[in-house]
Design a protein around this motif. Sequence first.
Motif, short mmCIF file in Angstrom:
data_model
loop_
_atom_site.label_atom_id
_atom_site.label_comp_id
_atom_site.label_asym_id
_atom_site.label_seq_id
_atom_site.Cartn_x
_atom_site.Cartn_y
_atom_site.Cartn_z
N ASP A 156 1.11 -1.41 0.04
CA ASP A 156 -0.08 0.27 -0.13
C ASP A 156 0.65 0.76 0.14
OD1 ASP A 156 -1.92 2.11 0.58
OD2 ASP A 156 -2.34 1.52 2.03
N LEU A 157 1.14 1.82 -1.11
CA LEU A 157 1.43 2.99 -1.20
C LEU A 157 1.44 4.30 0.10
CD1 LEU A 157 1.18 3.88 -5.28
CD2 LEU A 157 3.54 2.43 -3.35
N HIS A 158 0.08 4.07 0.80
CA HIS A 158 0.17 5.15 1.95
C HIS A 158 1.20 4.92 2.82
CE1 HIS A 158 -4.07 4.92 -0.01
NE2 HIS A 158 -3.91 6.58 0.47
N ARG A 159 1.84 3.41 2.95
CA ARG A 159 2.91 3.57 3.92
C ARG A 159 4.49 4.05 4.23
NH1 ARG A 159 3.09 -2.87 4.40
NH2 ARG A 159 4.54 -2.61 6.08
N LEU A 160 4.58 4.89 2.52
CA LEU A 160 5.85 5.78 2.23
C LEU A 160 5.38 7.07 2.76
CD1 LEU A 160 6.08 4.66 -2.07
CD2 LEU A 160 7.09 4.04 0.48
N GLY A 161 6.67 7.60 2.57
CA GLY A 161 6.23 8.55 3.39
C GLY A 161 5.74 10.08 2.72
N ALA A 162 6.59 9.57 1.33
CA ALA A 162 5.93 9.90 0.06
C ALA A 162 6.51 9.54 -1.39
CB ALA A 162 6.50 11.87 -0.08
N LEU A 163 5.57 9.68 -1.72
CA LEU A 163 6.41 8.95 -3.70
C LEU A 163 6.43 10.50 -4.25
CD1 LEU A 163 4.71 6.20 -6.20
CD2 LEU A 163 5.26 8.42 -6.65
N THR A 164 7.79 10.11 -5.19
CA THR A 164 8.33 11.21 -5.51
C THR A 164 8.01 10.58 -7.37
OG1 THR A 164 10.09 12.05 -4.27
CG2 THR A 164 10.17 12.86 -7.06
N THR A 165 7.86 11.81 -8.32
CA THR A 165 7.81 10.90 -9.83
C THR A 165 8.75 11.03 -10.16
OG1 THR A 165 6.72 13.04 -10.56
CG2 THR A 165 5.51 11.83 -9.77
N PRO A 166 9.12 10.35 -11.44
CA PRO A 166 10.62 10.45 -12.22
C PRO A 166 10.27 12.28 -12.53
CG PRO A 166 8.91 8.60 -12.99
CD PRO A 166 7.95 9.47 -11.80
N SER A 167 11.60 13.16 -13.32
CA SER A 167 11.66 14.16 -13.71
C SER A 167 10.37 14.43 -15.06
CB SER A 167 12.64 14.68 -13.79
OG SER A 167 13.10 15.15 -12.69
N ILE A 168 9.49 14.99 -14.86
CA ILE A 168 8.23 15.76 -16.02
C ILE A 168 8.64 16.88 -16.82
CG2 ILE A 168 6.02 15.83 -16.59
CD1 ILE A 168 6.24 13.36 -14.87
N THR A 169 9.07 16.33 -18.03
CA THR A 169 8.93 17.48 -18.98
C THR A 169 7.64 17.78 -19.89
OG1 THR A 169 9.89 15.67 -19.98
CG2 THR A 169 11.90 16.62 -19.28
N MET A 170 8.39 19.04 -20.29
CA MET A 170 7.30 19.69 -21.59
C MET A 170 6.40 19.16 -21.81
SD MET A 170 5.43 22.30 -20.28
CE MET A 170 4.66 22.38 -21.88
N ALA A 171 7.78 17.77 -23.24
CA ALA A 171 6.90 17.24 -24.68
C ALA A 171 7.91 15.97 -23.66
CB ALA A 171 7.81 17.69 -25.18
N PRO A 172 7.06 15.02 -24.64
CA PRO A 172 7.76 13.78 -24.20
C PRO A 172 8.87 13.58 -24.91
CG PRO A 172 5.49 13.31 -25.17
CD PRO A 172 6.17 14.70 -25.88
N ARG A 173 9.88 12.42 -24.33
CA ARG A 173 11.30 12.46 -24.23
C ARG A 173 11.53 10.26 -24.63
NH1 ARG A 173 15.18 16.52 -21.34
NH2 ARG A 173 16.39 15.58 -22.33
N ALA A 174 11.67 10.84 -25.38
CA ALA A 174 12.70 8.82 -26.04
C ALA A 174 13.06 9.01 -24.49
CB ALA A 174 12.99 8.62 -26.98
N GLY A 175 14.56 9.73 -24.01
CA GLY A 175 15.72 9.09 -23.10
C GLY A 175 16.96 8.98 -24.56
N ARG A 176 17.98 8.41 -23.42
CA ARG A 176 18.44 8.49 -24.70
C ARG A 176 19.23 6.86 -25.09
NH1 ARG A 176 23.09 11.93 -20.50
NH2 ARG A 176 22.47 13.62 -20.96
#
Length: 322
Positions: free
Chosen positions: A36-56
């Motif tokens: 249950d994710l409520h057991r975390l202090g918080a969940l941090t997302t991946p870094s969100i960018t404006m446009a979609p990115r495929a990565g390196r």
Amino acid sequence: MSVDMRTFLAHVELDGPVITAAGCAGTGRELAQFFDLHRLGALTTPSITMAPRAGRPTPRMAETPSGLLNAVGLQGPGIDSFLERELPWLAQRGIRTVVSIGGGTVNEYSALARRLADAPGVTAVEVNLACPNIEDRGRVFAREGAASAEVVGSVRSIMLGDVPVIAKLSPDVADIVAVATACADAGADALSMINNPLGMAIDTATLRPALAAGTGGLSGPAILPLAVRCVWQVHAALPRVPIIGMGGVLTGSDALQLILAGACAVGVGTALFHDPYACLRIERELADLLQARGFQRLADAVGVAHRPPGSPARHLHEESSL
């Protein structure tokens, strides 16, 4: 008697100090299969960018002694998809969510902040400053106090007052205290450190770099002493600014080092790749260690290593209640 593990990021109370580090737990659906994710202090997302990115290009991960190199490159679907699909999923479940953002210009960070300013379910915004500034020859924002402050100030001016802004700092700087101070002066409500230092490995069989990009961010137990040093220095200079300590946390003892150095919360990243329960285990181990050392509250242990030897324990409780 159990230890009170509650902590605060600015005015936001977290039930526990252990959170996921950006990019290491996806947007929650993966970990939700295990607990249950409520057991975390918080969940941090991946870094969100404006446009979609495929990565390196691949290969973009390589193991090193006591560590992991990665050059993923902020891969993601972009802010539109995040707001349509991922954030609502977290908000509907009431998961405390720290949204990490990354951009190539100050205007891009500002645009991301505007999209998140009235979005439900945002507990805090983490400004990933380890992104190349395309308007300054690709120099990452985090390397200069002025550039970091400009980004933080732009985001802080847009986000609603009840949403803390967290500046994520890099250790690859001449003076991390100066950068931290600039971010705090610009309105950062908290600091997150450390982002991955740059490293490199060369494959002695192929005689080529192990990563297609050449260099990458180093994470894992190898960087814990670097993280502890950075947290120690910044807490000494800015004792009232909340710090999320991260970098190489594998055990409760690792987490305790960062707490004693001055962190009020701890991020767990690479450990999740081989142990999806790492956050829960580390928090249990941390609570046991605090109890064994006579602490009734996590807050009483924050920054204790800065105190002179023999300081009466009662002073800790008095100060933490101020």
